[in-house]
Design a protein around this motif. Structure first.
Motif, PDB file in Angstrom:
ATOM      1  N   THR A 426       0.847  -1.193   0.000  1.00 60.49           N
ATOM      2  CA  THR A 426       0.000   0.000   0.000  1.00 60.49           C
ATOM      3  C   THR A 426       0.880   1.238   0.000  1.00 60.49           C
ATOM      4  N   GLU A 427       0.366   2.320  -0.592  1.00 57.15           N
ATOM      5  CA  GLU A 427       1.145   3.563  -0.634  1.00 57.15           C
ATOM      6  C   GLU A 427       1.355   4.125   0.766  1.00 57.15           C
ATOM      7  N   ALA A 428       0.355   3.969   1.621  1.00 61.30           N
ATOM      8  CA  ALA A 428       0.475   4.495   2.985  1.00 61.30           C
ATOM      9  C   ALA A 428       1.638   3.823   3.727  1.00 61.30           C
ATOM     10  N   HIS A 429       1.751   2.502   3.579  1.00 63.89           N
ATOM     11  CA  HIS A 429       2.839   1.785   4.245  1.00 63.89           C
ATOM     12  C   HIS A 429       4.190   2.196   3.651  1.00 63.89           C
ATOM     13  N   ALA A 430       4.249   2.322   2.324  1.00 59.13           N
ATOM     14  CA  ALA A 430       5.494   2.741   1.686  1.00 59.13           C
ATOM     15  C   ALA A 430       5.904   4.128   2.160  1.00 59.13           C
ATOM     16  N   ARG A 431       4.933   5.047   2.264  1.00 53.61           N
ATOM     17  CA  ARG A 431       5.230   6.403   2.716  1.00 53.61           C
ATOM     18  C   ARG A 431       5.722   6.408   4.155  1.00 53.61           C
ATOM     19  N   GLU A 432       5.087   5.627   5.017  1.00 49.51           N
ATOM     20  CA  GLU A 432       5.476   5.615   6.425  1.00 49.51           C
ATOM     21  C   GLU A 432       6.907   5.106   6.580  1.00 49.51           C
ATOM     22  N   VAL A 433       7.253   4.041   5.875  1.00 49.77           N
ATOM     23  CA  VAL A 433       8.606   3.481   5.985  1.00 49.77           C
ATOM     24  C   VAL A 433       9.624   4.432   5.369  1.00 49.77           C
ATOM     25  N   ALA A 434       9.307   5.027   4.228  1.00 56.55           N
ATOM     26  CA  ALA A 434      10.243   5.950   3.576  1.00 56.55           C
ATOM     27  C   ALA A 434      10.508   7.175   4.435  1.00 56.55           C
ATOM     28  N   ASP A 435       9.462   7.740   5.012  1.00 55.44           N
ATOM     29  CA  ASP A 435       9.638   8.922   5.862  1.00 55.44           C
ATOM     30  C   ASP A 435      10.458   8.580   7.101  1.00 55.44           C
ATOM     31  N   ARG A 436      10.221   7.393   7.647  1.00 59.71           N
ATOM     32  CA  ARG A 436      10.972   6.962   8.823  1.00 59.71           C
ATOM     33  C   ARG A 436      12.463   6.834   8.505  1.00 59.71           C
ATOM     34  N   LEU A 437      12.773   6.210   7.364  1.00 63.59           N
ATOM     35  CA  LEU A 437      14.178   6.054   6.985  1.00 63.59           C
ATOM     36  C   LEU A 437      14.811   7.390   6.610  1.00 63.59           C
ATOM     37  N   ALA A 438      14.033   8.279   5.997  1.00 64.01           N
ATOM     38  CA  ALA A 438      14.564   9.601   5.653  1.00 64.01           C
ATOM     39  C   ALA A 438      14.960  10.371   6.915  1.00 64.01           C
ATOM     40  N   ASP A 439      14.172  10.210   7.976  1.00 62.52           N
ATOM     41  CA  ASP A 439      14.528  10.852   9.251  1.00 62.52           C
ATOM     42  C   ASP A 439      15.854  10.328   9.790  1.00 62.52           C
ATOM     43  N   VAL A 440      16.080   9.006   9.647  1.00 59.18           N
ATOM     44  CA  VAL A 440      17.352   8.424  10.094  1.00 59.18           C
ATOM     45  C   VAL A 440      18.514   8.978   9.250  1.00 59.18           C
ATOM     46  N   VAL A 441      18.303   9.111   7.948  1.00 60.46           N
ATOM     47  CA  VAL A 441      19.330   9.678   7.080  1.00 60.46           C
ATOM     48  C   VAL A 441      19.685  11.091   7.514  1.00 60.46           C
ATOM     49  N   ARG A 442      18.681  11.915   7.761  1.00 58.54           N
ATOM     50  CA  ARG A 442      18.930  13.295   8.193  1.00 58.54           C
ATOM     51  C   ARG A 442      19.702  13.339   9.495  1.00 58.54           C
ATOM     52  N   GLU A 443      19.346  12.446  10.428  1.00 63.96           N
ATOM     53  CA  GLU A 443      20.002  12.452  11.731  1.00 63.96           C
ATOM     54  C   GLU A 443      21.431  11.930  11.659  1.00 63.96           C
TER      55      GLU A 443
END
Length: 447
Positions: A426-443
């Motif tokens: 689902t797009e919602a699940h893909a978005r949630e995981v991508a945003d979570r990993l993007a936060d780790v990248v930024r940090e």
């Protein structure tokens, strides 16, 4: 600029990162490297030089030509021509070197330089590294009659268009097409080629003025094309980028047909006619999982490479395959071209429509795309993507997704950012995981 060559030549802000001085030095270095490799042995060397429509291409063209001439290389100026057109003429004119001045889909202030070897093929990594090593070195300059000479090759567009039309075998009469030329290098060649093959063509964004290339148009901005296709009642729309080495499509209802779907359509066409070598297509790790599954169900093997059409080409040459491409719309049909060619792609999609009587939407239905979310994370150190904490976060996400998705994290080869791509059911699940990993990248990768 750090390392000069990226995944697709040299690219940067024109007259900022990519200066006339650097362009001249690059062309001199390229001439020296090819000479040392014996490419010019026994004859006077020839280079062909083309460009897209950016105003900066004018001074960069002059600098490249000056460098080549000063190194004793004759130059045939092709003028404004798509990258695949430069590749084609590098081959047909027997040139030792091809040079394309373009930043492809990048905004107008950027520009770039791509070098092509004899035969119209992109240089491999080793030659690019050798060119970088030769930058700014002392060298013995030719004088007198040994310096190069320049001439205009006025029939470049005519020759390229004729070649494109010759690749088709079925008239395209009756097919109504809207063509977005991105105010770029294909603004003349693309409409002429499709009309020459029999299609009814309406061209948009085909009045380049040097400033408007890729400006809310072309393959990275599809809104105008989608609206025009629906308004005109066209059968299909095609969007090229600034140098026309990529192509995306739009169906009659304005829905986007991306590079994976295009590749699937062309793979089916070649397979059905017995022309898909080894029943294999080459794609990149960015290809949608739905594409891989569709090809498997159709009995077509998929070889995946790093992102970048140069790596697709390398795998195609190594395995003897004749079809490869990227989700972005770079499609390489090596029976007809040595590099991605957006106009060629459009022609052969139209030919498939004409042959089958099917719409582009029906043809694209061969695959179902898994929802895919891509998050670009700028302002981070893209050299540290091997961070342990980030790696653990990726592994956790992959376990969570299981067989129903995947994660791909990579540093951009052309821009200062890290890309996080996630596919899920689902797009919602893909978005949630991508945003979570993007936060780790930024940090973890913060500068």
């Amino acid at each position: 600029m750090g390392r000069v060559f990226g995944t697709d030549g040299v690219r940067g802000l024109a007259n900022g990162d990519l200066t006339a001085e650097l362009a001249l030095e690059l062309s001199v270095a390229a001439a020296h490297v090819l000479a040392e490799r014996g490419e010019f042995a026994g004859h006077r060397p020839l280079a062909v030089v083309g460009r897209d429509t950016r105003i900066s291409g004018e001074f960069l063209e002059s600098a490249v030509v000056a460098g080549l001439l000063s190194a004793g290389v004759d130059v045939a100026l092709l003028g404004v021509l798509p990258t695949p057109g430069v590749a084609h003429l590098t081959k047909t004119l027997g040139a030792d070197l091809g040079v394309m001045i373009s930043a492809s889909h990048n905004p107008m202030p950027d520009n770039g330089i791509k070098f092509l070897a004899r035969g119209g093929e992109k240089l491999d990594d080793a030659i690019e590294e050798a060119i970088e090593a030769h930058l700014h070195q002392e060298w013995e300059r030719p004088t007198g009659a040994a310096v190069g000479r320049v001439r205009q090759h006025a029939t470049a567009v005519d020759e390229y268009v004729a070649h494109l039309v010759r690749t088709t075998n079925k008239p395209l009469a009756g097919l109504r097409v809207v063509l977005d030329c991105a105010e770029g290098a294909a603004s003349e060649a693309a409409p002429r080629a499709l009309i020459g093959a029999g299609a009814d063509v309406t061209a948009i964004h085909a009045q380049p003025d040097g400033l408007n290339i890729n400006d809310n148009c072309g393959s990275t901005h599809l809104a105008d094309l989608r609206a025009a296709v629906v308004k005109d009642g066209a059968d299909v729309g095609f969007a090229l980028d600034g140098d026309a080495d990529r192509c995306l499509a739009v169906d009659a209802e304005g829905n986007v047909v991306d590079g994976d779907q295009i590749l699937a359509i062309l793979a089916g066409s070649l397979r059905d006619s017995g022309r898909l070598r080894a029943d294999t297509v080459v794609a990149t790790v960015m290809s949608n999982l739905g594409f891989v599954r569709a090809m498997r169900d159709a009995g077509v093997a998929v070889r995946q490479t790093k992102v970048g059409d140069r790596y697709v080409l390398e795998a195609m040459r190594a395995g003897g395959y004749n079809l490869g491409g990227e989700q972005s719309g770079h499609v390489i049909m090596s029976d007809h071209a040595t590099t991605g060619d957006g106009i060629l792609t459009a022609l052969h999609l139209l030919e498939r429509m004409a042959t089958t009587g099917a719409s582009i939407a029906e043809l694209a239905g061969v695959m179902s795309r898994l929802p895919q979310v891509l998050v670009n994370v700028p302002g981070v150190d893209k050299t540290r993507t091997d961070d342990e904490v980030l790696g653990a976060a990726i592994a956790e996400a992959e376990t969570e997704l299981g067989d129903g998705g995947r994660v791909l994290l990579r540093a951009s080869g052309t821009e200062p950012l890290v890309r996080v791509m996630v596919e899920a059911l689902t797009e919602a699940h893909a978005r949630e995981v991508a945003d979570r990993l993007a936060d780790v990248v930024r940090e973890r990768l913060a500068l």
